[in-house]
Design a protein around this motif. Structure first.
Motif: not given
Length: 284
Positions: A20, A30, A32-36, A40-41, A43, A87
């Motif tokens: 991670k 990045n 934006f939000d991220r996966f666990e 990068p996630k 939207p 993605r």
């Protein structure tokens, strides 16, 4: 001695998958939000806007932003009438070398992975992901998916497949109705390869791909867009769409020579007309 152990651990992690912390470092731009796992996630709402792009519109931004190595063409495309957007989940394969493969199998077994190595990656796919596999152009023994696993990918991701290699069961994959970018087709199943990386940087032809990049494909080819540039690409494309619409409307009147309108008008009255048109379309 402790430092050596730390380096060995880090290298082992990178051979198979980013930690991670590594994912965060390599994708630090990045926004934006991220996966666990740190991937990068971008939207879903932005991915939907990407679907309206063309490869040429992506090209108009990325090289100028310092990213000239994100495009790859020369594909055999199944369902070229469909665009591929999602993605990236990356997988790197190399020609099988037994001593390396034994370690990969041993590590996979310790982590609870079962069956074929490429299925280890497929089982981690999520909605909106695109399976991007570097199979180093392998033909015989390069059929990484057939109609069964293509069905699985379609159900889970709702996107498509990118393989720098071949797929098998073309006749069975076609009615599944997902875009597939590959180097061709071959009846053989996957053989003689080792999975050496999952969600790490990989090479697809002349492009460098990071996990979480936005995969964009149309009839022309594929772009792998860094997350921090996706919004810029979309914003530029909206202006391009407006410009092209105005330009083509003018040409359809039959009143103008190409140089009167394209690429930009020189006549002050036409310049003002276009500026007003642009403001109106932008909602300003």
């Amino acid at each position: 001695m402790a430092a050596c152990a730390l380096v060995a651990c880090s290298l082992n992690a990178q051979v198979f998958s980013f930690t991670k912390d590594q994912m965060l470092r390599y994708t630090a731009r990045n926004p934006f939000d991220r996966f666990e796992d740190g991937r990068p996630k971008v939207p879903d709402s932005l991915l939907e806007k990407v679907r309206g792009l063309s490869v040429e519109e992506v090209w108009s931004v990325l090289p100028g932003a310092g990213f000239p190595n994100q495009y790859e063409g020369g594909w055999d495309v199944l369902h070229p009438e469909m665009k591929l957007v999602g993605r990236a989940v990356t997988a790197q394969f190399m020609p099988l070398r037994p001593d390396i493969n034994d370690i990969v199998q041993e590590d996979g077994k310790a982590k609870g992975y079962r069956k074929a190595q490429h299925q280890w990656v497929l089982d981690k796919l999520q909605p909106g992901d695109v399976f991007v596999a570097d199979m180093f152009g392998k033909i015989d023994g390069g059929g990484i998916v057939g109609d069964n696993l293509a069905t699985y990918i379609a159900v889970i991701t709702k996107t498509g497949i990118v393989v720098d290699g071949v797929v098998r069961d073309q006749q069975g994959i076609f009615p599944i109705g997902i875009p597939v970018y590959c180097r061709g087709y071959h009846p053989s199943a996957i053989a003689g390869v080792t999975l050496t990386g999952y969600n790490i940087p990989i090479r697809i032809g002349k492009a460098t791909v990071l996990p979480g990049d936005v995969v964009f494909g149309d009839r022309t080819g594929l772009y792998f867009i860094p997350p921090h540039l996706v919004q810029k690409v979309v914003d530029r494309a909206e202006d391009t769409h407006i410009h092209d619409q105005w330009t083509q409307e003018k040409f359809r009147t039959g009143k103008y020579k190409s140089t009167d309108i394209y690429s930009t008008p020189e006549d002050p009255a036409l310049k003002k007309e276009y500026a007003d048109y642009l403001k109106k379309k932008r909602g300003q």
